[in-house]
Design a protein around this motif. Sequence first.
Motif, PDB file in Angstrom:
ATOM      1  N   SER A  58     -44.349  -6.154  36.341  1.00 63.04           N
ATOM      2  CA  SER A  58     -44.686  -5.313  35.206  1.00 63.04           C
ATOM      3  C   SER A  58     -46.226  -5.450  35.019  1.00 63.04           C
ATOM      4  N   VAL A  59     -46.717  -4.520  34.425  1.00 60.85           N
ATOM      5  CA  VAL A  59     -48.234  -4.621  34.028  1.00 60.85           C
ATOM      6  C   VAL A  59     -48.189  -4.680  32.453  1.00 60.85           C
ATOM      7  N   VAL A  60     -48.971  -5.873  32.075  1.00 63.22           N
ATOM      8  CA  VAL A  60     -48.845  -6.248  30.702  1.00 63.22           C
ATOM      9  C   VAL A  60     -50.410  -6.051  30.103  1.00 63.22           C
ATOM     10  N   PHE A  61     -50.425  -5.734  28.686  1.00 63.14           N
ATOM     11  CA  PHE A  61     -51.710  -5.956  28.004  1.00 63.14           C
ATOM     12  C   PHE A  61     -51.802  -7.459  27.550  1.00 63.14           C
ATOM     13  N   ALA A  62     -53.025  -7.885  28.402  1.00 60.55           N
ATOM     14  CA  ALA A  62     -53.455  -9.431  27.984  1.00 60.55           C
ATOM     15  C   ALA A  62     -54.608  -9.143  27.076  1.00 60.55           C
ATOM     16  N   TYR A  63     -54.731 -10.107  26.219  1.00 57.96           N
ATOM     17  CA  TYR A  63     -55.716 -10.069  25.251  1.00 57.96           C
ATOM     18  C   TYR A  63     -56.550 -11.361  24.826  1.00 57.96           C
ATOM     19  N   ASN A  64     -57.480 -11.387  24.039  1.00 59.86           N
ATOM     20  CA  ASN A  64     -58.230 -12.512  23.788  1.00 59.86           C
ATOM     21  C   ASN A  64     -58.653 -12.174  22.449  1.00 59.86           C
ATOM     22  N   LEU A  65     -58.026 -12.641  21.354  1.00 61.97           N
ATOM     23  CA  LEU A  65     -58.169 -12.290  20.114  1.00 61.97           C
ATOM     24  C   LEU A  65     -57.900 -13.532  19.270  1.00 61.97           C
ATOM     25  N   ASP A  66     -58.899 -14.224  18.788  1.00 60.35           N
ATOM     26  CA  ASP A  66     -58.856 -15.627  17.970  1.00 60.35           C
ATOM     27  C   ASP A  66     -57.848 -15.663  16.849  1.00 60.35           C
ATOM     28  N   GLY A  67     -56.876 -16.340  17.011  1.00 68.80           N
ATOM     29  CA  GLY A  67     -55.890 -16.472  15.583  1.00 68.80           C
ATOM     30  C   GLY A  67     -54.864 -15.310  15.750  1.00 68.80           C
ATOM     31  N   VAL A  68     -54.757 -14.580  16.850  1.00 70.33           N
ATOM     32  CA  VAL A  68     -53.545 -13.604  16.633  1.00 70.33           C
ATOM     33  C   VAL A  68     -52.903 -13.896  17.924  1.00 70.33           C
ATOM     34  N   LYS A  69     -51.615 -14.430  17.770  1.00 72.88           N
ATOM     35  CA  LYS A  69     -50.729 -14.899  18.746  1.00 72.88           C
ATOM     36  C   LYS A  69     -49.910 -13.996  19.433  1.00 72.88           C
ATOM     37  N   THR A 119     -65.339  -4.757  17.528  1.00 79.19           N
ATOM     38  CA  THR A 119     -65.082  -3.633  18.533  1.00 79.19           C
ATOM     39  C   THR A 119     -64.200  -4.143  19.394  1.00 79.19           C
ATOM     40  N   ILE A 120     -63.110  -3.388  20.089  1.00 77.93           N
ATOM     41  CA  ILE A 120     -62.212  -3.681  20.878  1.00 77.93           C
ATOM     42  C   ILE A 120     -62.812  -3.534  22.369  1.00 77.93           C
ATOM     43  N   ILE A 174     -60.240  -9.260  35.955  1.00 82.76           N
ATOM     44  CA  ILE A 174     -59.677  -8.641  34.626  1.00 82.76           C
ATOM     45  C   ILE A 174     -59.244 -10.019  33.538  1.00 82.76           C
ATOM     46  N   ALA A 175     -58.572 -10.958  34.222  1.00 84.95           N
ATOM     47  CA  ALA A 175     -58.002 -12.183  33.687  1.00 84.95           C
ATOM     48  C   ALA A 175     -59.085 -12.889  33.133  1.00 84.95           C
ATOM     49  N   ALA A 176     -60.187 -12.820  34.081  1.00 84.09           N
ATOM     50  CA  ALA A 176     -61.340 -13.759  33.926  1.00 84.09           C
ATOM     51  C   ALA A 176     -61.910 -13.438  32.754  1.00 84.09           C
ATOM     52  N   GLN A 177     -62.152 -11.883  32.888  1.00 85.49           N
ATOM     53  CA  GLN A 177     -63.007 -11.472  32.050  1.00 85.49           C
ATOM     54  C   GLN A 177     -62.461 -11.325  30.568  1.00 85.49           C
ATOM     55  N   ILE A 178     -60.942 -11.229  30.587  1.00 89.11           N
ATOM     56  CA  ILE A 178     -60.499 -11.303  29.151  1.00 89.11           C
ATOM     57  C   ILE A 178     -60.507 -12.898  28.573  1.00 89.11           C
ATOM     58  N   GLN A 179     -60.431 -13.901  29.353  1.00 86.77           N
ATOM     59  CA  GLN A 179     -60.643 -15.231  29.072  1.00 86.77           C
ATOM     60  C   GLN A 179     -62.098 -15.329  28.534  1.00 86.77           C
ATOM     61  N   GLN A 180     -63.004 -14.722  29.074  1.00 81.68           N
ATOM     62  CA  GLN A 180     -64.305 -15.059  28.973  1.00 81.68           C
ATOM     63  C   GLN A 180     -64.963 -14.238  27.634  1.00 81.68           C
ATOM     64  N   THR A 181     -64.445 -13.061  27.314  1.00 81.59           N
ATOM     65  CA  THR A 181     -64.943 -12.157  26.172  1.00 81.59           C
ATOM     66  C   THR A 181     -63.925 -12.088  25.023  1.00 81.59           C
ATOM     67  N   SER A 210     -61.238  -8.839  23.380  1.00 80.31           N
ATOM     68  CA  SER A 210     -61.154  -8.086  24.692  1.00 80.31           C
ATOM     69  C   SER A 210     -59.586  -8.016  24.739  1.00 80.31           C
ATOM     70  N   ILE A 211     -59.210  -6.637  25.462  1.00 80.98           N
ATOM     71  CA  ILE A 211     -57.996  -6.396  26.008  1.00 80.98           C
ATOM     72  C   ILE A 211     -57.903  -5.866  27.298  1.00 80.98           C
ATOM     73  N   GLY A 212     -56.847  -6.304  28.108  1.00 72.49           N
ATOM     74  CA  GLY A 212     -57.119  -5.273  29.465  1.00 72.49           C
ATOM     75  C   GLY A 212     -55.675  -5.435  30.125  1.00 72.49           C
ATOM     76  N   TYR A 213     -55.167  -4.886  31.124  1.00 74.05           N
ATOM     77  CA  TYR A 213     -54.131  -4.790  31.749  1.00 74.05           C
ATOM     78  C   TYR A 213     -54.251  -5.647  32.929  1.00 74.05           C
ATOM     79  N   VAL A 214     -53.276  -6.458  33.328  1.00 73.62           N
ATOM     80  CA  VAL A 214     -52.846  -7.265  34.617  1.00 73.62           C
ATOM     81  C   VAL A 214     -51.314  -7.326  34.812  1.00 73.62           C
TER      82      VAL A 214
END
Lengths: 297, 375, 320
Positions: B145-156, B194-195, B243-250, B253-257
């Motif tokens: 499956s392709v998922v939307f992974a994201y990095n958003l403080d406080g949003v679980k 900004t997303i 993509i996973a690394a960039q989401i971790q570091q930004t 951010s949101i992306g698909y992996v």
Amino acid sequence: MTPLSSQMSAQPDGGDVDFGVSSGRQLFGKVMTGLVFACVAIAIIPLASILFMVVANGLGGFSPAVFTELPPAAGMSGGGFRNAIVGTLVTCAIGAIISVPFGILTAIYTVEFSQGNWISQFVRFCTNVLSGVPSIIAGLFAYGIVVLLTGGFSAVAGGVALSVLMLPTIIRTSEEGLKSVPKATRLAAVGIGATNFQTVTQIVLPAAMPFIATGVTLAIARAAGETAPLLFTCLFNQYDIKGPWEPTATLSVLIYNFAISPYKNQQQLAWVAALIIVVIILVISIIARIVSYRKVY
Amino acid sequence: MNNHSTSSMIRFRRTIGIGIALTMGMTISACTPKSPDVATPPTGGTGTAPASSPASGGGGGSSLSGAGASFPAPLYQRWFADYNKANPGTQISYQSVGSGAGIEQYLAGTVDFGATDAPLKAEERAKFKAKYSAEPIQVPMTGGSVVFAYNLDGVKDLKLSRAAYCGIVAGKITKWNDPEIAKANAGAKLPDQTIQFVHRSDGSGTTYQFTTHLKAACPVWTAGANKSVSWPVGTGAKGNEGIAAQIQQTPNSIGYVEYAYGKQTSLAMAAIENKSGKLIAPSPEAGAEAFVGEKIPADLALTVADSANPKAYPISGLTWLLLYPQSKDAAKQTALKAVIDWSLTTGKATATELGYVPLDAELTTKVKAELAKVK
Amino acid sequence: MTSPSPSSKEGLLEASTRFNPVRALDQNFRRLTLGLAISVGAILLWIAYSLLIIAIPAIQAFGLGFLVDSTWDPVKNIYGALPHVYGTVLSSLLALIFAVPLGVGVSIFLTENFLQQKILRPIAFIIELLAAVPSVVYGLWGLFVFLPAIKPLLQGLHNFFGWIPFFSTEPGGRQLFGASLVLAIMILPTIIAISRDTLTSLPPKLRQGAYGLGATRWETIVLVLLPAALSGIVGSVMLALGRALGETMALAMLVGNANTVNISWLAPASTLSSLIANQFGEASGLQKSSLFYEALILMVLTLLVNVLAQALVSRFQQVE
């Protein structure tokens, strides 16, 4: 005003003669000196930071296992990059096997035989242009002539790409080396009846060897860190290579792959590999320096 | 003169000789590190190292090489390493060069098998037929499956409606506190930021799966479906890892992996709305649901753009191995069939463990029937 | 070989008409070196040819319009190089804007005896070493150290100067401006090394003359030495520009890889070489061909810059 008084002299533009250095000129000097020191500070901070971070992060993750183990899979801990170290050595060696004889013989022509004719001018021009060819283009070139023809990624393809990048350095330093041999040596050789071939291979070349060795080591140092030309030639390999015709792991591509990876362990290994490459380059530069002191003439 | 010249000649030759000896030494040393490795067991960490295959052993050993898709690469490499441990005679190396290159090498015949995330196109089949005068064999190995992974403080537990995720990838929704996102996430503190959308910078089967779904599900998506597309918005990163690394570091951010990468890197993954209007969190089980009830075509090129199953996670796809119907080396073909058979049965647990979707019983039966054609 | 033939005394290059194995070896050796020397040029042509031959379908499909088309759409199979030419040129120019004043400043510092040689020598050595550090290491450093460190600075730029189009977008993790700064740091050693060589090679008469006429140290530097060294410095800048244009790894890691033309420097972008590095693996058909077309553009671009640089540097050497 006193420290500048030693530089005082008559003004060139005649007319208003002023034997002191005006406060405006002093201020200009002080401002400029300040600017230069600021430049140095701004330039040194990032440059020192690179060296510091490479050493600190590299040592932080270092263990002898990096020399004996294979790259860890995603999410695994530990591991090393023995295959990448071997791959870098093999690829550089192939590059050197191609470019060193080529470069030295070319330099022999331009210095010993051409007598500055148009061909030597042309070669010099081409060498300069070749040294400006972006490294990724050398990679595409090797992709076109080796990977496509042999049907696979290989250390040989990577070596061909690196040889293109090494060639200009080797030609230039060989030329300098040959030129450093005094003309009298050649005349003496010819005087006792040596032919050109004998003069060059037995007298001039051995004398120029330290210089040439410097050039070769510097070229190898540069090649060891090249990444872009290896992306589509060596590719990468999780395992040890069994021959030069297989996809090959190299340190530089490993750094790239692991730097953009999300796994802490792989990022850590990227720093260790960076440290090892920088140390290799440092050692080669120092060797080159020592060798070049041992000049015959 | 004669003496002098020969002696210095020898000296010069010797210098070259040393040079050659040195480089030979380097080439030989490429092979030597193997031997100590056989003697000493790997000291932890190198779970994937298959280096201990007895190179001198000979007797019935097969060395296979394959190349292609990067999405299943972690699973393939793990499968092949595990298989090698159980059957030391067979060593399979897999190069994750990308689906496009995998198909190219398969058509050129430089590998023992290819791998791709996008099934062979009609013209590629035609090319294969022209060269080998036989139909190519493509067998699905696993799904994902392709998922939307994201990095958003406080949003679980981010939930994204169709309108929300379509808007994000199309560049129509640019702020995290957009009402379209807020609607489905009552109570979550969405920042006025900004997303930062992250997409693939290289061509990839993951992008093919992702955009195939977008094309089917999003009216605002106009860029089409392919292994790489013209993205209206966002930053590019190389590979699922990138993509996973960039989401971790930004932050923000949101992306698909691929789910497997999201799981391994413990990134937060959004639940998304499927065709039936249900919000489904990604999981191998929900991914498997996407294939339930779908009709499997004869060439096994099953693609599900937007599953109608209400329990399905909607962005799911298969990945295929490309095999040759005939080969000069029968031993290799037999070994390859055995590996595939093993992977689809014993290897299932590994697939689930790594976050892939194992094939269901029906597909597995069909794959085994197809394998019979490999000679 | 037993007895030297009399004609060899006449000179190194005089050919004899009489056949002689020694002379034949000699001749063939000369021909071998000549052949290899000429093949240096042949390699250049070969490189251009090997790029061209794969690029031909794209050249036929898009012509020169390729240069000004900003589409990069593998779905419709339409490609244009504008975003990448723009990213390449802009990142290189931004890098120069930062690196040139710094580089010239440092080279003045290293040559004009502001401090003792004991202190200067290690600094010079570090800078030389940094010129040899591979670009992938700069990329690694940029990714984990530099970009996170300057993030607040870039955010500030956006907050205060957001009304200027160049800073109009929210800075993401990777973008053109941050990548250009890393590029500036990468080319700094090149500029410093050549500018320093140029300044030290100026005839001492210039300095003595200027001091003799009563100029202060800084008047000497600004009014006499820098103008005299100008073409050498400009040459170093052009060489650095050549390196910046062709730089691949650091940019591929830092620039954000977005195939669009964005007026904002804080937005992700891409360059000719970063695009090739990213998309080459999975590209086929017209897309691969277009990537080779981009490589050809890059080669022409760097060729022009380098030839210009060589001309400037050699002009300087003649003046000397």
